[in-house]
Design an enzyme around this catalytic site. Structure first.
Site, PDB file in Angstrom:
ATOM      1  N   VAL A  13      17.935   1.855 -34.122  1.00  0.00           N
ATOM      2  CA  VAL A  13      17.100   2.307 -35.232  1.00  0.00           C
ATOM      3  C   VAL A  13      15.674   1.886 -34.869  1.00  0.00           C
ATOM      4  O   VAL A  13      15.447   0.758 -34.424  1.00  0.00           O
ATOM      5  CB  VAL A  13      17.570   1.727 -36.582  1.00  0.00           C
ATOM      6  CG1 VAL A  13      17.555   0.203 -36.600  1.00  0.00           C
ATOM      7  CG2 VAL A  13      16.725   2.270 -37.725  1.00  0.00           C
ATOM      8  N   GLY A 215       4.658  13.906 -17.185  1.00  0.00           N
ATOM      9  CA  GLY A 215       3.960  14.111 -18.453  1.00  0.00           C
ATOM     10  C   GLY A 215       3.426  15.538 -18.563  1.00  0.00           C
ATOM     11  O   GLY A 215       4.139  16.500 -18.253  1.00  0.00           O
ATOM     12  N   THR A 242       6.493  10.194 -27.889  1.00  0.00           N
ATOM     13  CA  THR A 242       7.773   9.474 -27.946  1.00  0.00           C
ATOM     14  C   THR A 242       8.918  10.462 -27.744  1.00  0.00           C
ATOM     15  O   THR A 242       8.957  11.510 -28.391  1.00  0.00           O
ATOM     16  CB  THR A 242       7.967   8.822 -29.339  1.00  0.00           C
ATOM     17  OG1 THR A 242       6.769   8.194 -29.709  1.00  0.00           O
ATOM     18  CG2 THR A 242       9.118   7.830 -29.335  1.00  0.00           C
ATOM     19  N   GLY A 245      10.557  12.199 -22.573  1.00  0.00           N
ATOM     20  CA  GLY A 245      11.423  11.962 -21.416  1.00  0.00           C
ATOM     21  C   GLY A 245      12.896  12.101 -21.793  1.00  0.00           C
ATOM     22  O   GLY A 245      13.691  12.667 -21.030  1.00  0.00           O
ATOM     23  N   ASP A 246      13.281  11.596 -22.959  1.00  0.00           N
ATOM     24  CA  ASP A 246      14.683  11.704 -23.384  1.00  0.00           C
ATOM     25  C   ASP A 246      15.054  13.159 -23.645  1.00  0.00           C
ATOM     26  O   ASP A 246      16.161  13.600 -23.297  1.00  0.00           O
ATOM     27  CB  ASP A 246      14.918  10.868 -24.661  1.00  0.00           C
ATOM     28  CG  ASP A 246      14.819   9.376 -24.369  1.00  0.00           C
ATOM     29  OD1 ASP A 246      14.985   8.985 -23.198  1.00  0.00           O
ATOM     30  OD2 ASP A 246      14.573   8.617 -25.321  1.00  0.00           O
ATOM     31  N   ARG A 279       5.616  17.205 -31.932  1.00  0.00           N
ATOM     32  CA  ARG A 279       6.200  16.746 -33.203  1.00  0.00           C
ATOM     33  C   ARG A 279       6.360  15.218 -33.206  1.00  0.00           C
ATOM     34  O   ARG A 279       6.661  14.650 -32.153  1.00  0.00           O
ATOM     35  CB  ARG A 279       7.600  17.349 -33.383  1.00  0.00           C
ATOM     36  CG  ARG A 279       7.554  18.840 -33.374  1.00  0.00           C
ATOM     37  CD  ARG A 279       8.927  19.410 -33.128  1.00  0.00           C
ATOM     38  NE  ARG A 279       8.788  20.848 -32.973  1.00  0.00           N
ATOM     39  CZ  ARG A 279       9.777  21.666 -32.692  1.00  0.00           C
ATOM     40  NH1 ARG A 279      10.989  21.214 -32.549  1.00  0.00           N
ATOM     41  NH2 ARG A 279       9.541  22.947 -32.569  1.00  0.00           N
TER      42      ARG A 279
HETATM   43  P1  ATP Z   1       8.499   8.901 -22.644  1.00  0.00           P
HETATM   44  O1  ATP Z   1       8.972   7.577 -22.095  1.00  0.00           O
HETATM   45  O2  ATP Z   1       7.149   8.863 -23.280  1.00  0.00           O
HETATM   46  O3  ATP Z   1       9.501   9.617 -23.465  1.00  0.00           O
HETATM   47  P2  ATP Z   1       8.521   9.687 -19.855  1.00  0.00           P
HETATM   48  O4  ATP Z   1       7.424   8.914 -19.220  1.00  0.00           O
HETATM   49  O5  ATP Z   1       9.930   9.308 -19.551  1.00  0.00           O
HETATM   50  O6  ATP Z   1       8.283   9.853 -21.401  1.00  0.00           O
HETATM   51  P3  ATP Z   1       7.144  12.176 -19.339  1.00  0.00           P
HETATM   52  O7  ATP Z   1       6.948  12.503 -17.908  1.00  0.00           O
HETATM   53  O8  ATP Z   1       5.997  11.667 -20.119  1.00  0.00           O
HETATM   54  O9  ATP Z   1       8.423  11.236 -19.446  1.00  0.00           O
HETATM   55  O10 ATP Z   1       7.651  13.490 -20.104  1.00  0.00           O
HETATM   56  C1  ATP Z   1       8.859  14.162 -19.778  1.00  0.00           C
HETATM   57  C2  ATP Z   1       8.598  15.649 -19.669  1.00  0.00           C
HETATM   58  O11 ATP Z   1       8.134  16.167 -20.929  1.00  0.00           O
HETATM   59  C3  ATP Z   1       7.523  16.020 -18.640  1.00  0.00           C
HETATM   60  O12 ATP Z   1       8.097  16.172 -17.354  1.00  0.00           O
HETATM   61  C4  ATP Z   1       7.005  17.335 -19.205  1.00  0.00           C
HETATM   62  O13 ATP Z   1       7.818  18.397 -18.793  1.00  0.00           O
HETATM   63  C5  ATP Z   1       7.130  17.139 -20.724  1.00  0.00           C
HETATM   64  N1  ATP Z   1       5.850  16.646 -21.278  1.00  0.00           N
HETATM   65  C6  ATP Z   1       5.499  15.370 -21.524  1.00  0.00           C
HETATM   66  N2  ATP Z   1       4.226  15.291 -22.006  1.00  0.00           N
HETATM   67  C7  ATP Z   1       3.767  16.563 -22.051  1.00  0.00           C
HETATM   68  C8  ATP Z   1       2.526  17.168 -22.451  1.00  0.00           C
HETATM   69  N3  ATP Z   1       1.497  16.433 -22.885  1.00  0.00           N
HETATM   70  N4  ATP Z   1       2.416  18.518 -22.364  1.00  0.00           N
HETATM   71  C9  ATP Z   1       3.444  19.285 -21.934  1.00  0.00           C
HETATM   72  N5  ATP Z   1       4.629  18.765 -21.544  1.00  0.00           N
HETATM   73  C10 ATP Z   1       4.805  17.435 -21.596  1.00  0.00           C
END
Ligand code: ATP
Length: 300
Positions: A13, A215, A242, A245-246, A279
């Site tokens: 949570v 990202g 947030t 990545g998941d 979102r």
């Molecule tokens: P978090 O830990 O914040 O959930 P992470 O570092 O594991 O994320 P990111 O690489 O930030 O993973 O994001 C995962 C995927 O989501 C990216 O490969 C991309 O495809 C998409 N994504 C993330 N941020 C953006 C953004 N600002 N615009 C478009 N796509 C995004």
């Protein structure tokens, strides 16, 4: 639905409060209203896989016997995740204490609680033995991730999202089919610095395939014996990153179980990740299959 995904991992949570600045040692500060939302990498990825629509999704995790568990079960079942492999523990449900400053920087403390009791029993092993894709992260005991990987059938793929960063034992390296990491995790695991392509190449010495998420710059897909492929991210206005990545990992696993190629699955996952950042929240921000397909088509 054509495939089966078992997601092995944590459920928390998330207790989130907005603060004007980080508190100093020994200091008490007043924050905004408390938000209580379902989270945890495992549960987030299970919700994303189920909403992606291509696969039947099970979550293998552990919850306490408290109100937080009810919140998580409602979110999982609401998304269509099967919860019969969720154990109930005498420990409290995992809890993430999160504060977010005005400039969007957050700090997080996780109390793992029931997550430290996730294990593979006989019933879970039977389900793992018929899965097409097993998806795991590193917020639960590593021996459980290894046990889940070993319980999968020949030909079923282990997708490991190596987050948060931890050293991996040799037994786990040996099981991984597809490693999904962000740049920071890729550097930690490769034990060196370099471009995403250099890091992916280094990691291919240990696993057959790597996806590095970047990202807003999308993702890099690397497979042994093939050229690396870049997946561009649809341009969106980010309000809360947030769970991006998941969402990416859950959708990737569902698309793979549904028969997609790794690059095809990553394109769909990138569209879903882009929608997730538009979102607020983690599980609440996961898009539906229709929304993802629409954005992926538009972007293509
Ligand atoms: P978090 O830990 O914040 O959930 P992470 O570092 O594991 O994320 P990111 O690489 O930030 O993973 O994001 C995962 C995927 O989501 C990216 O490969 C991309 O495809 C998409 N994504 C993330 N941020 C953006 C953004 N600002 N615009 C478009 N796509 C995004």
């Amino acid at each position: 639905m054509t495939g089966t995904v078992v997601v092995v991992g944590s459920a928390n949570v998330d207790l989130v409060v907005d603060v004007p600045r980080h508190p100093g040692p020994g200091e008490t500060i007043l924050g905004g209203n408390l938000r209580r939302t379902p989270g945890g990498k495992g549960a987030n990825q299970a919700v994303a896989a189920a909403r992606a629509g291509g696969a039947d999704t099970w979550f293998l995790g552990a919850l306490g016997r408290d109100e937080a568990a009810d919140l998580l079960l409602a979110s999982l079942t609401g998304a269509g995740v099967h919860t019969d492999l969720v154990a109930r523990s005498a420990e409290a449900t995992g809890t993430a204490l999160i504060w977010v400053t005005d400039d969007g920087e957050n700090a997080i403390i996780v109390a793992p609680g029931a997550n430290s009791e996730v294990s593979v029993d006989a019933v879970a092993a039977r389900r793992l033995a018929v899965a097409d894709v097993v998806l795991a992260q590193l917020e639960i005991p590593l021996e459980t991730v290894v046990a889940a990987a070993r319980a999968r059938r020949d030909g079923a793929r282990l997708v490991l999202n190596a987050a948060p960063s931890r050293d991996l034992p040799a037994q786990l390296w040996a099981e991984v089919d597809i490693l999904v990491v962000n740049e920071h995790e890729a550097r930690d695991l490769a034990g060196r610095d370099g471009s995403p392509a250099q890091l992916a190449t280094a990691l291919l010495e240990r696993v057959p395939a790597v996806v590095v998420t970047l990202g807003g710059d999308g993702a890099l897909v690397a497979e042994r014996g093939s050229e690396h492929q870049s997946v561009t991210a649809p341009r969106v206005t980010a309000v809360d990153t947030t769970g991006a990545g998941d969402t990416f990992c859950g959708v990737l696993a569902a698309a793979l179980a549904d028969g997609a190629s790794l690059a095809g699955a990553a394109r769909l996952a990138a569209a879903a990740g882009a929608l997730a950042v538009t979102r607020p929240g983690a599980q609440d921000a996961v898009p539906t299959a229709t929304e993802t397909a629409h954005l992926a088509r538009e972007h293509a």
